[in-house]
Design a protein around this motif. Structure first.
Motif, mmCIF file in Angstrom:
data_model
loop_
_atom_site.group_PDB
_atom_site.id
_atom_site.type_symbol
_atom_site.label_atom_id
_atom_site.label_comp_id
_atom_site.label_asym_id
_atom_site.label_seq_id
_atom_site.Cartn_x
_atom_site.Cartn_y
_atom_site.Cartn_z
ATOM 1 N N ASP A 35 0.829 -1.209 0.000
ATOM 2 C CA ASP A 35 0.000 0.000 0.000
ATOM 3 C C ASP A 35 0.865 1.263 0.000
ATOM 4 O O ASP A 35 0.581 2.231 -0.711
ATOM 5 C CB ASP A 35 -0.922 0.013 1.220
ATOM 6 C CG ASP A 35 -2.106 -0.919 1.054
ATOM 7 O OD1 ASP A 35 -2.339 -1.396 -0.071
ATOM 8 O OD2 ASP A 35 -2.796 -1.178 2.062
ATOM 9 N N GLU A 39 0.794 4.098 -2.962
ATOM 10 C CA GLU A 39 0.370 5.471 -2.681
ATOM 11 C C GLU A 39 1.451 6.487 -3.020
ATOM 12 O O GLU A 39 1.155 7.625 -3.377
ATOM 13 C CB GLU A 39 -0.055 5.593 -1.217
ATOM 14 C CG GLU A 39 -1.373 4.891 -0.947
ATOM 15 C CD GLU A 39 -1.971 5.225 0.403
ATOM 16 O OE1 GLU A 39 -1.523 6.197 1.045
ATOM 17 O OE2 GLU A 39 -2.895 4.504 0.812
ATOM 18 N N THR A 207 -1.692 4.818 5.591
ATOM 19 C CA THR A 207 -2.117 4.631 4.209
ATOM 20 C C THR A 207 -3.620 4.852 4.123
ATOM 21 O O THR A 207 -4.339 4.737 5.127
ATOM 22 C CB THR A 207 -1.792 3.218 3.702
ATOM 23 O OG1 THR A 207 -2.510 2.255 4.496
ATOM 24 C CG2 THR A 207 -0.296 2.937 3.789
ATOM 25 N N ARG A 209 -5.935 3.023 2.753
ATOM 26 C CA ARG A 209 -6.730 1.844 3.085
ATOM 27 C C ARG A 209 -6.751 1.584 4.584
ATOM 28 O O ARG A 209 -7.807 1.310 5.164
ATOM 29 C CB ARG A 209 -6.200 0.609 2.351
ATOM 30 C CG ARG A 209 -7.032 -0.630 2.646
ATOM 31 C CD ARG A 209 -6.769 -1.760 1.697
ATOM 32 N NE ARG A 209 -5.453 -2.357 1.876
ATOM 33 C CZ ARG A 209 -5.131 -3.557 1.402
ATOM 34 N NH1 ARG A 209 -6.011 -4.259 0.709
ATOM 35 N NH2 ARG A 209 -3.918 -4.042 1.589
ATOM 36 N N ASN A 210 -5.600 1.683 5.230
ATOM 37 C CA ASN A 210 -5.555 1.397 6.662
ATOM 38 C C ASN A 210 -6.314 2.434 7.474
ATOM 39 O O ASN A 210 -7.058 2.098 8.400
ATOM 40 C CB ASN A 210 -4.106 1.328 7.143
ATOM 41 C CG ASN A 210 -4.010 0.845 8.576
ATOM 42 O OD1 ASN A 210 -4.433 -0.258 8.906
ATOM 43 N ND2 ASN A 210 -3.471 1.688 9.448
ATOM 44 N N ARG A 212 -8.765 4.467 6.463
ATOM 45 C CA ARG A 212 -10.208 4.331 6.218
ATOM 46 C C ARG A 212 -10.779 3.140 6.980
ATOM 47 O O ARG A 212 -11.858 3.222 7.574
ATOM 48 C CB ARG A 212 -10.462 4.153 4.722
ATOM 49 C CG ARG A 212 -10.635 5.443 3.961
ATOM 50 C CD ARG A 212 -10.986 5.160 2.524
ATOM 51 N NE ARG A 212 -11.229 6.389 1.780
ATOM 52 C CZ ARG A 212 -11.265 6.452 0.463
ATOM 53 N NH1 ARG A 212 -11.069 5.359 -0.264
ATOM 54 N NH2 ARG A 212 -11.495 7.602 -0.141
ATOM 55 N N ARG A 213 -10.052 2.041 6.951
ATOM 56 C CA ARG A 213 -10.533 0.841 7.632
ATOM 57 C C ARG A 213 -10.644 1.081 9.136
ATOM 58 O O ARG A 213 -11.634 0.691 9.762
ATOM 59 C CB ARG A 213 -9.586 -0.325 7.340
ATOM 60 C CG ARG A 213 -9.990 -1.647 7.996
ATOM 61 C CD ARG A 213 -9.104 -2.768 7.490
ATOM 62 N NE ARG A 213 -7.694 -2.444 7.675
ATOM 63 C CZ ARG A 213 -6.724 -2.921 6.899
ATOM 64 N NH1 ARG A 213 -6.997 -3.724 5.892
ATOM 65 N NH2 ARG A 213 -5.462 -2.598 7.140
ATOM 66 N N ALA A 238 -8.275 10.043 3.805
ATOM 67 C CA ALA A 238 -9.104 9.249 4.717
ATOM 68 C C ALA A 238 -9.772 10.115 5.782
ATOM 69 O O ALA A 238 -10.965 9.962 6.064
ATOM 70 C CB ALA A 238 -8.263 8.156 5.376
#
Length: 275
Positions: A35, A39, A207, A209-210, A212-213, A238
């Protein structure tokens, strides 16, 4: 020909060494590295309006002006000076890169938020030296209540055990629950077992993805009036996307340290969201 920078090779060797004993951790770390690489090539940076630390404090403050009183508390000065001395003392050994130690402003924000909320349940992702953890736990001790649940994959360094969470004094560890693992794998089960969250602090892998999760996982568990803090929010969108959830307060702080805990004064960027 000698390798100019052997660090990536050491990191790769340590990463591969996880496969036999910690296969899930290997997969989570490998996905995180992927990731980060993607990015750097194609990430979109946010363009949000920012404010100073002092302006953010005014927004957080209530009608009784508690924030300024909290910033003058002896307990805060005590943990600041202790942390500064500790980081100075281990600088020569420095198992973790200095960039993994929380900056002085974000650490103070953790303390202030805990004193304002008087929380029972605090979650954080990302520990490293445990600087933010120490400030949070000192505030919980002042409150006389609350538990800090920390979730972290320690940096891939040899002898990391000597330094992982080293900034947390022994006398504050009764309120601390440290969990090794990625937030994606560890947070959901912990949240189901602890009940409503009063304060959440993101300072793990930055990152898209992390982050947001983590935000998507934690936000439903955050009580009304609870606070979400996130470091390094300038790296992706995010935190900006959190505005779609209509928080009661949403701020991005961009400022510069005046009294750093380690090294030279550096610029800082972090986000504050109140549910």
């Amino acid at each position: 020909m000698p390798v100019r920078n052997p660090e990536p090779l050491r990191t790769l060797a340590l990463l591969l060494s996880l496969i036999p004993h910690r296969p899930h951790e290997f997969l989570d770390r490998a996905a995180g590295y992927a990731d980060l690489g993607l990015e750097r090539l194609s990430g979109t940076l946010p363009t949000d309006e920012t404010m100073t630390w002092e302006e953010a404090l005014r927004d957080l403050d209530g009608p009784h002006g508690r924030v300024m009183k909290i910033l003058e508390e002896p307990a805060l000065r005590e943990i600041e000076e202790r942390t500064r001395r500790l980081l100075e003392g281990i600088r020569a050994e420095d198992a973790f890169s200095r960039r993994w130690a929380a900056d002085s402003i974000f650490a103070r924000l953790n303390y202030v938020a805990c004193r304002l909320l008087e929380p029972d349940v605090v979650f954080e992702t990302g520990v490293a030296y445990g600087v933010s953890s120490a400030f949070t736990l000192r505030a919980l001790e002042e409150n006389g209540r609350g538990t800090l649940y920390s979730v972290d994959l320690p940096p891939l360094r040899r002898q990391y055990e000597r330094y992982w969470g080293v900034a947390v004094p022994e006398g504050l560890r009764d309120r601390w629950r440290l969990h090794r693992g990625s937030s994606g794998r560890t947070l959901p089960d912990l949240l189901r077992r602890t009940g409503p969250v009063d304060l959440f602090v993101h300072d793990s892998l930055h990152t898209l993805r992390n982050m947001r999760r983590e935000f998507d996982t934690v936000w439903p568990h955050l009580r009304p009036g609870g606070i979400l803090l996130a470091d390094d929010v300038e790296r992706n969108c995010a935190f900006a996307d959190l505005r779609q959830r209509s928080p009661a307060l949403w701020r991005v702080v961009r400022d510069r340290e005046k009294a750093p805990l380690h090294g030279k004064a550096a610029p800082v960027v972090f986000g504050i969201a109140v549910k």
